[in-house]
Design a protein around this motif. Structure first.
Motif, short mmCIF file in Angstrom:
data_model
loop_
_atom_site.label_atom_id
_atom_site.label_comp_id
_atom_site.label_asym_id
_atom_site.label_seq_id
_atom_site.Cartn_x
_atom_site.Cartn_y
_atom_site.Cartn_z
N TYR A 164 0.97 -1.26 -0.29
CA TYR A 164 0.45 0.04 -0.37
C TYR A 164 0.88 1.45 0.12
O TYR A 164 1.58 1.11 0.36
N GLN A 165 1.00 2.36 -0.84
CA GLN A 165 1.65 3.49 -0.60
C GLN A 165 0.81 4.46 -0.54
O GLN A 165 1.30 5.60 -1.39
N GLY A 166 0.05 4.28 0.33
CA GLY A 166 -0.74 5.77 0.42
C GLY A 166 -0.06 5.97 1.69
O GLY A 166 1.20 6.24 2.08
N ALA A 167 -0.89 7.62 1.97
CA ALA A 167 -0.15 8.77 3.00
C ALA A 167 -0.21 7.74 4.45
O ALA A 167 -0.67 6.89 4.85
N ASP A 168 0.83 8.54 5.19
CA ASP A 168 0.98 8.38 6.57
C ASP A 168 -0.64 8.06 7.42
O ASP A 168 -0.80 6.66 8.04
N THR A 169 -1.44 9.35 7.13
CA THR A 169 -3.30 9.03 7.64
C THR A 169 -3.66 7.63 7.23
O THR A 169 -5.20 7.28 7.75
N ASP A 170 -3.48 7.80 5.48
CA ASP A 170 -3.99 6.51 5.37
C ASP A 170 -3.32 5.25 5.57
O ASP A 170 -4.81 4.56 6.27
N PHE A 171 -2.38 4.91 5.65
CA PHE A 171 -1.85 3.83 6.74
C PHE A 171 -3.15 3.85 8.56
O PHE A 171 -3.08 2.47 8.66
N LYS A 172 -2.52 4.51 8.79
CA LYS A 172 -3.06 4.87 10.43
C LYS A 172 -4.50 4.61 10.17
O LYS A 172 -5.39 3.96 10.96
N THR A 173 -5.21 5.26 9.60
CA THR A 173 -6.97 4.90 9.26
C THR A 173 -7.77 3.56 8.82
O THR A 173 -8.36 2.47 9.22
N LEU A 174 -6.96 3.27 7.58
CA LEU A 174 -7.30 2.00 7.13
C LEU A 174 -6.52 0.60 8.21
O LEU A 174 -6.86 -0.21 8.60
N THR A 175 -5.04 0.43 9.17
CA THR A 175 -4.91 -0.37 9.89
C THR A 175 -5.93 0.13 11.44
O THR A 175 -6.46 -1.39 11.48
#
Length: 109
Positions: A54-65
């Motif tokens: 996954y190559q999204g932004a850091d905030t996207d990683f947090k919300t997806l996790t």
């Protein structure tokens, strides 16, 4: 006598504010063209599911996790552009990601 009646008796001049309806919208993520790789490993004898690619932004990683952990009711984290979920939930995670518009690829057995 319920709590609302008791509060009206204590504060007769108070006008309660109208409650706004909270709509549950799915968080928008950055959707990529390449599939997310879903792996299964054992670390220290415990099964884990690893999501890579996954190559999204850091905030996207947090919300997806966060959404995956809440959806599955398990623990997990994200480190070094990988999402680590405790337990073997490859099928459920892949179905959840497909519902949200991601492409997934199962790696391993």
């Amino acid at each position: 006598m319920d709590l609302q009646d008791q509060l009206r008796n204590l504060f007769p001049d108070h006008q309660p504010e109208k409650e706004e309806e909270v709509s549950e919208e799915k968080a928008e993520f950055w959707i990529q063209d390449e599939p997310i790789l879903c792996k299964y490993e054992k670390r220290k004898g415990k099964p884990i599911t690893i999501l890579e690619g996954y190559q999204g932004a850091d905030t996207d990683f947090k919300t997806l996790t966060k959404q995956l952990k809440v959806f599955l009711g398990v623990g997990g984290t994200y480190k070094n552009e990988t999402i680590i979920i405790q337990g073997d939930y490859r099928d459920k995670i892949m179905a959840y990601l497909k519902e949200n518009g991601f492409k997934t690829k199962r790696v391993g057995g």
